[in-house]
Write a protein that holds these residues in place. Structure first.
Motif, PDB file in Angstrom:
ATOM      1  N   ILE A  38      10.924 -62.845 110.656  1.00 38.85           N
ATOM      2  CA  ILE A  38      11.160 -64.235 111.077  1.00 38.85           C
ATOM      3  C   ILE A  38       9.852 -65.012 111.083  1.00 38.85           C
ATOM      4  O   ILE A  38       9.812 -66.171 110.649  1.00 38.85           O
ATOM      5  CB  ILE A  38      11.864 -64.277 112.444  1.00 38.85           C
ATOM      6  N   SER A  39       8.771 -64.393 111.550  1.00 41.40           N
ATOM      7  CA  SER A  39       7.491 -65.121 111.598  1.00 41.40           C
ATOM      8  C   SER A  39       6.986 -65.465 110.200  1.00 41.40           C
ATOM      9  O   SER A  39       6.259 -66.446 110.034  1.00 41.40           O
ATOM     10  CB  SER A  39       6.443 -64.329 112.376  1.00 41.40           C
ATOM     11  N   ASP A  40       7.377 -64.668 109.202  1.00 43.27           N
ATOM     12  CA  ASP A  40       6.973 -64.940 107.814  1.00 43.27           C
ATOM     13  C   ASP A  40       7.902 -65.920 107.103  1.00 43.27           C
ATOM     14  O   ASP A  40       7.612 -66.347 105.985  1.00 43.27           O
ATOM     15  CB  ASP A  40       6.929 -63.632 107.010  1.00 43.27           C
ATOM     16  N   SER A  41       8.991 -66.272 107.738  1.00 46.69           N
ATOM     17  CA  SER A  41       9.992 -67.148 107.130  1.00 46.69           C
ATOM     18  C   SER A  41       9.507 -68.605 107.114  1.00 46.69           C
ATOM     19  O   SER A  41       8.809 -69.049 108.024  1.00 46.69           O
ATOM     20  CB  SER A  41      11.299 -67.065 107.936  1.00 46.69           C
ATOM     21  N   PRO A  42       9.915 -69.351 106.085  1.00 42.97           N
ATOM     22  CA  PRO A  42       9.587 -70.782 106.082  1.00 42.97           C
ATOM     23  C   PRO A  42      10.309 -71.527 107.219  1.00 42.97           C
ATOM     24  O   PRO A  42       9.955 -72.647 107.555  1.00 42.97           O
ATOM     25  CB  PRO A  42      10.055 -71.274 104.708  1.00 42.97           C
ATOM     26  N   TYR A  43      11.280 -70.874 107.822  1.00 47.40           N
ATOM     27  CA  TYR A  43      12.038 -71.476 108.917  1.00 47.40           C
ATOM     28  C   TYR A  43      11.655 -70.871 110.274  1.00 47.40           C
ATOM     29  O   TYR A  43      12.426 -70.882 111.223  1.00 47.40           O
ATOM     30  CB  TYR A  43      13.539 -71.290 108.689  1.00 47.40           C
ATOM     31  N   ALA A  44      10.438 -70.328 110.344  1.00 43.45           N
ATOM     32  CA  ALA A  44       9.991 -69.585 111.531  1.00 43.45           C
ATOM     33  C   ALA A  44      10.130 -70.398 112.819  1.00 43.45           C
ATOM     34  O   ALA A  44      10.569 -69.863 113.835  1.00 43.45           O
ATOM     35  CB  ALA A  44       8.551 -69.112 111.354  1.00 43.45           C
ATOM     36  N   ASP A  45       9.773 -71.680 112.772  1.00 41.56           N
ATOM     37  CA  ASP A  45       9.850 -72.488 114.004  1.00 41.56           C
ATOM     38  C   ASP A  45      11.276 -72.575 114.526  1.00 41.56           C
ATOM     39  O   ASP A  45      11.520 -72.382 115.722  1.00 41.56           O
ATOM     40  CB  ASP A  45       9.301 -73.899 113.770  1.00 41.56           C
TER      41      ASP A  45
END
Length: 160
Positions: free
Chosen positions: A15-22
């Motif tokens: 999740i932290s590496d995802s472009p949608y992390a926030d």
């Protein structure tokens, strides 16, 4: 085969590496690993954290803080873990202070967590004094002053 703790760490990192992390941190990570005091229903941590082996919980809270270093609540839950589970009160205060500094606006919950860390220190010191008295030893003035003046003043600041 990975265990639950390892799966959770993989999920946090993905999740932290995802472009949608926030968005995902707010909608998935926070509810799963932190929850709210109402959702925890008096328990120390979320049901998921309770299901993870005790010795692996530190890795979950550390990974949350490392992957989302600007999230004050992940940092404060690392402080809670150190205070309540690991009984490492110096680390607990360190991360509670860090969480307060991370918060963009004053957050009473973060101060409450720091106050609870100080409370654990106070109760430990009181127990030490009680043991000393029980063993016919007088507590030093420094020990008593540390409890009555220093720590209680710090706790009062955090709880007010």
């Amino acid at each position: 085969m990975e265990n639950l703790g390892e799966y959770c760490i993989s999920l946090i990192k993905d999740i932290s590496d995802s472009p949608y992390a926030d968005l995902l941190q707010e909608d998935i990570v926070q509810p799963l690993f932190i929850g709210s005091s109402k959702e925890r229903d008096g328990e120390r941590f979320t049901e998921l954290i309770d299901d993870i082996q005790k010795e692996e919980r530190i890795n979950i809270f550390t990974t949350l803080h490392q992957c989302f270093p600007d999230n004050a609540h992940f940092c404060s839950h690392l402080a809670r873990y150190y205070a309540m589970e690991a009984k490492n009160l110096n680390k607990a205060i360190e991360f509670a202070d860090r969480a307060i500094k991370l918060s963009e606006t004053p957050d009473p919950l973060l101060h409450h967590i720091k106050g609870m860390c100080i409370y654990y220190i106070i109760t430990n010191k009181i127990e030490e004094v009680k043991r000393a008295i029980k063993n016919k030893m007088e507590p030093t003035d420094v020990e008593v002053y540390d409890i009555t003046e220093n720590l209680l003043t710090q706790a009062e600041r955090e709880f007010s």
